[in-house]
Scaffold this motif. Structure first.
Motif, PDB file in Angstrom:
ATOM      1  N   LEU A 105      68.460  42.617  78.216  1.00  0.00           N
ATOM      2  CA  LEU A 105      70.145  42.769  78.429  1.00  0.00           C
ATOM      3  C   LEU A 105      70.970  43.294  78.652  1.00  0.00           C
ATOM      4  O   LEU A 105      71.937  41.829  78.898  1.00  0.00           O
ATOM      5  CB  LEU A 105      70.263  41.935  77.012  1.00  0.00           C
TER       6      LEU A 105
ATOM      7  N   GLU B 246      74.169  45.322  78.186  1.00  0.00           N
ATOM      8  CA  GLU B 246      75.087  45.829  76.875  1.00  0.00           C
ATOM      9  C   GLU B 246      75.076  44.039  76.328  1.00  0.00           C
ATOM     10  O   GLU B 246      74.773  42.612  76.556  1.00  0.00           O
ATOM     11  CB  GLU B 246      76.906  45.615  77.393  1.00  0.00           C
ATOM     12  N   ARG B 247      75.179  44.854  75.524  1.00  0.00           N
ATOM     13  CA  ARG B 247      75.335  43.491  73.702  1.00  0.00           C
ATOM     14  C   ARG B 247      75.917  42.380  74.025  1.00  0.00           C
ATOM     15  O   ARG B 247      75.775  41.424  74.022  1.00  0.00           O
ATOM     16  CB  ARG B 247      75.185  44.290  72.820  1.00  0.00           C
ATOM     17  N   PHE B 248      77.023  43.014  74.603  1.00  0.00           N
ATOM     18  CA  PHE B 248      78.297  41.576  74.224  1.00  0.00           C
ATOM     19  C   PHE B 248      78.687  42.033  75.606  1.00  0.00           C
ATOM     20  O   PHE B 248      79.139  42.752  76.320  1.00  0.00           O
ATOM     21  CB  PHE B 248      79.251  42.040  72.731  1.00  0.00           C
ATOM     22  N   PRO B 249      78.784  40.527  76.375  1.00  0.00           N
ATOM     23  CA  PRO B 249      79.541  40.837  78.175  1.00  0.00           C
ATOM     24  C   PRO B 249      80.839  41.022  77.981  1.00  0.00           C
ATOM     25  O   PRO B 249      81.615  40.264  76.960  1.00  0.00           O
ATOM     26  CB  PRO B 249      79.009  39.091  78.107  1.00  0.00           C
TER      27      PRO B 249
ATOM     28  N   THR C 214      76.476  31.842  66.037  1.00  0.00           N
ATOM     29  CA  THR C 214      75.294  32.152  66.867  1.00  0.00           C
ATOM     30  C   THR C 214      74.280  32.263  65.435  1.00  0.00           C
ATOM     31  O   THR C 214      73.493  32.887  65.313  1.00  0.00           O
ATOM     32  CB  THR C 214      75.538  33.577  67.099  1.00  0.00           C
TER      33      THR C 214
ATOM     34  N   ARG D 193      71.942  34.635  72.266  1.00  0.00           N
ATOM     35  CA  ARG D 193      72.923  35.023  71.807  1.00  0.00           C
ATOM     36  C   ARG D 193      73.702  35.139  72.903  1.00  0.00           C
ATOM     37  O   ARG D 193      74.655  34.914  73.471  1.00  0.00           O
ATOM     38  CB  ARG D 193      73.379  36.037  70.322  1.00  0.00           C
ATOM     39  N   LYS D 194      73.469  36.234  73.995  1.00  0.00           N
ATOM     40  CA  LYS D 194      74.175  36.489  75.052  1.00  0.00           C
ATOM     41  C   LYS D 194      74.357  35.633  76.073  1.00  0.00           C
ATOM     42  O   LYS D 194      75.295  35.023  76.222  1.00  0.00           O
ATOM     43  CB  LYS D 194      72.892  37.413  75.196  1.00  0.00           C
ATOM     44  N   GLU D 195      72.975  34.442  76.020  1.00  0.00           N
ATOM     45  CA  GLU D 195      74.028  33.169  76.896  1.00  0.00           C
ATOM     46  C   GLU D 195      75.034  32.437  76.181  1.00  0.00           C
ATOM     47  O   GLU D 195      76.080  31.965  76.952  1.00  0.00           O
ATOM     48  CB  GLU D 195      73.191  32.361  76.693  1.00  0.00           C
TER      49      GLU D 195
ATOM     50  N   TYR E 112      77.444  34.011  74.130  1.00  0.00           N
ATOM     51  CA  TYR E 112      78.578  35.371  74.823  1.00  0.00           C
ATOM     52  C   TYR E 112      79.123  34.357  75.507  1.00  0.00           C
ATOM     53  O   TYR E 112      80.887  34.453  76.307  1.00  0.00           O
ATOM     54  CB  TYR E 112      77.914  36.117  74.362  1.00  0.00           C
ATOM     55  N   HIS E 113      78.165  34.361  77.136  1.00  0.00           N
ATOM     56  CA  HIS E 113      78.487  34.446  78.009  1.00  0.00           C
ATOM     57  C   HIS E 113      79.211  32.914  78.322  1.00  0.00           C
ATOM     58  O   HIS E 113      81.003  33.174  78.961  1.00  0.00           O
ATOM     59  CB  HIS E 113      77.840  34.763  78.852  1.00  0.00           C
TER      60      HIS E 113
ATOM     61  N   GLU F 124      79.751  41.240  66.320  1.00  0.00           N
ATOM     62  CA  GLU F 124      80.353  39.711  66.868  1.00  0.00           C
ATOM     63  C   GLU F 124      81.707  39.496  67.053  1.00  0.00           C
ATOM     64  O   GLU F 124      81.856  39.450  67.778  1.00  0.00           O
ATOM     65  CB  GLU F 124      79.439  38.633  66.674  1.00  0.00           C
TER      66      GLU F 124
END
Length: 498
Positions: free
Chosen positions: A240, A242-245, A421, A429-431, A433-434, A455
């Motif tokens: 994935l 980075e955890r946060f984009p 989330t 979650r990643k989606e 965040y995007h 988060e």
């Protein structure tokens, strides 16, 4: 010891578990992880007798067993504590603990109330909980109810306790109390299956992790021998990154201004600003008043005093309809009871807030409706058999995407996200965040409430912190740490930003 091997289960021809395996040792805390829809809950429902397996074998202490009901599993000490706690709020603590197993004077049916209350007190005391057994359960915090559920399991001579998202609604202090209780019971030989999407918790409390993906067994890892990135890759089948984009913040003029907003008994004299293109995090412990502020901004609660300004002009928001007219959307904390109509289809849920865009002269235009729904299913990557699929049959992550789609269709200028989330797997979650980043880049002003400090720090441009209904801190991006946010959440002084 539990051994599950070759477990297979299908519903209406749809295979949800395919040749899955799982092992649980005595006195072990074993995490079961995977994306929403991976088959974790189905597997545990088979172990606890709620579902019957189509194929495979289950052994308990080396003996093959075939559970046909939860009572069969409970006789061997296997008990599930579900995410939605099985408490009757109007009964007392003692009544809940002995529900279905009441102590009576012979065959008279007369309850031994005092004895049950005495035994309840002793049992709770062993778990570090000093509660009057006559207390109405509904008056207790979720954290205390969680411990009572464990006490209920212990009273049933539990040897294995399955916990599904046990900390979803707990404060940090309640989580620590829960973990302490779990560790003490582990030392006495009781085993736990721990289902959670919170990676930090898994590494803090568990001994091993078993990973499922798309209904199949991926592997098992010892906690000391693995790391976050490996577990994520096993869960989603890809790295994935980075955890946060990363997002390039382009923050514009003030969109929303709150001046001395008060709801008596909930929060007092709150003042803050939210700008176009900004993600403003709202942090604080449970009971701090965060959700109540969001509900007031959306017209669900009536303000006692104070002003709300949008684009510099005072607005009078008396209802959610008023809020929507002013360009406000609200993704609520509890998607199942407040965000979705579970028996409705994906299409019906998405267009629920957008009928004016899909109808003319009061008649819904099916072509417009289908076009809107197809657009959001594709853009948000909602995994579904089609727009007519019932929302209740979707995984948690896909349900959350439907809630987002419902509000994105209104094209909001201000979007309030309350725990966006919660109960959502790492891939979804990643989606999400995007999606948040894309909305902010398009100029949407976003107010994001979250109990997960990583988060908040990973997504917010700025964070305000609440404690007992008051604003105690405001922290810029470059100053954010979990320590400073927690200091303000527990009563620190307000920071004056330069």
């Amino acid at each position: 010891m539990i051994e599950m091997s070759g477990i297979t289960k299908a519903f209406s021809g749809n295979v949800v578990l395919n040749n899955v395996q799982f092992e649980l040792a005595d006195g072990e805390i074993h995490a079961l992880m995977g994306e929403n829809g991976a088959g974790k809950s189905t597997m545990m429902k088979i172990l606890s007798g709620i579902y019957t397996k189509d194929a495979g074998e289950i052994k308990v202490d080396g003996q093959v067993v075939n559970f046909k009901s939860p009572k069969d599993a409970e006789k061997l000490g296997i008990i599930v504590i579900h995410q939605e706690l099985n408490m009757l709020p109007d009964l007392t603590v003692a009544q809940n603990l002995f529900l279905g197993k009441e102590l009576t004077y012979g065959k008279t049916g007369i309850l031994k109330t005092r004895q049950m209350e005495k035994e309840a007190t002793q049992l709770l005391s062993k778990l570090g909980l000093n509660i009057n057994p006559k207390t109405r359960t509904g008056d207790l915090s979720v954290g205390k109810q969680q411990i009572i559920e464990i006490a209920k399991a212990i009273a049933s001579n539990a040897k294995v306790i399955v916990m599904d998202e046990p900390t979803a609604a707990l404060t940090d202090r309640e989580i620590e109390t829960l973990f302490q209780t779990i560790r003490e019971l582990k030392a006495k030989g009781i085993s736990f299956v721990y289902i959670s999407h919170r990676m930090e918790e898994i590494f803090a409390i568990c001994d091993r992790i078993t990973i499922l993906r798309d209904g199949q067994y991926v592997g098992v890892r010892n906690i000391p021998e693995t790391n976050f990135d490996e577990i994520v890759a096993m869960m989603v089948g890809r790295q994935l990154g980075e955890r946060f984009p990363v997002r390039k913040s382009v923050i514009g003029d003030t969109k929303l201004e709150v001046r001395n907003l008060t709801v008596n008994g909930l929060f007092h004299n709150l003042s803050f600003e939210l700008r176009k293109g900004e993600v403003l995090g709202v942090a604080g412990l449970m009971g701090a008043g965060r959700t109540e502020v969001a509900q007031t901004l959306f017209g669900y609660r009536k303000a006692s005093s104070g002003d709300i300004l949008i684009d510099g002009k005072k607005v009078n928001i008396k209802s959610p309809i008023d809020a929507m007219k002013h360009g406000i959307g609200f993704v609520t904390e509890d998607r199942k009871t407040q965000g979705l109509v579970l028996d409705f289809s994906i299409k019906e849920n998405i267009t629920l807030t957008n009928l004016n865009k899909c109808a003319s002269s009061g008649i819904v235009n099916q072509t417009k409706e289908n076009s809107m729904v197809a657009k959001y299913i594709e853009e948000l990557k909602i995994r579904t058999s089609g727009p007519d699929q019932r929302v209740k049959s979707l995984s948690g992550g896909n349900q959350q995407k439907v809630v987002l789609a419902k509000w994105l269709g209104t094209e909001p200028d201000i979007l309030i996200l309350d725990e966006p989330t919660r109960g959502v797997d790492i891939g979804a979650r990643k989606e999400i965040y995007h999606i948040i980043n894309q909305l902010a880049e398009a100029g949407v002003a976003i107010l994001m409430i979250s109990s997960e400090l990583p988060e908040v720090i990973g997504m917010a441009d700025r964070v305000i912190v609440m404690q007992e209904g008051k604003l105690t801190g405001e922290v810029k991006k470059e100053q954010m740490t979990q320590e400073i946010i927690m200091q303000y959440a527990t009563g620190g002084e307000k920071v004056v930003q330069s």
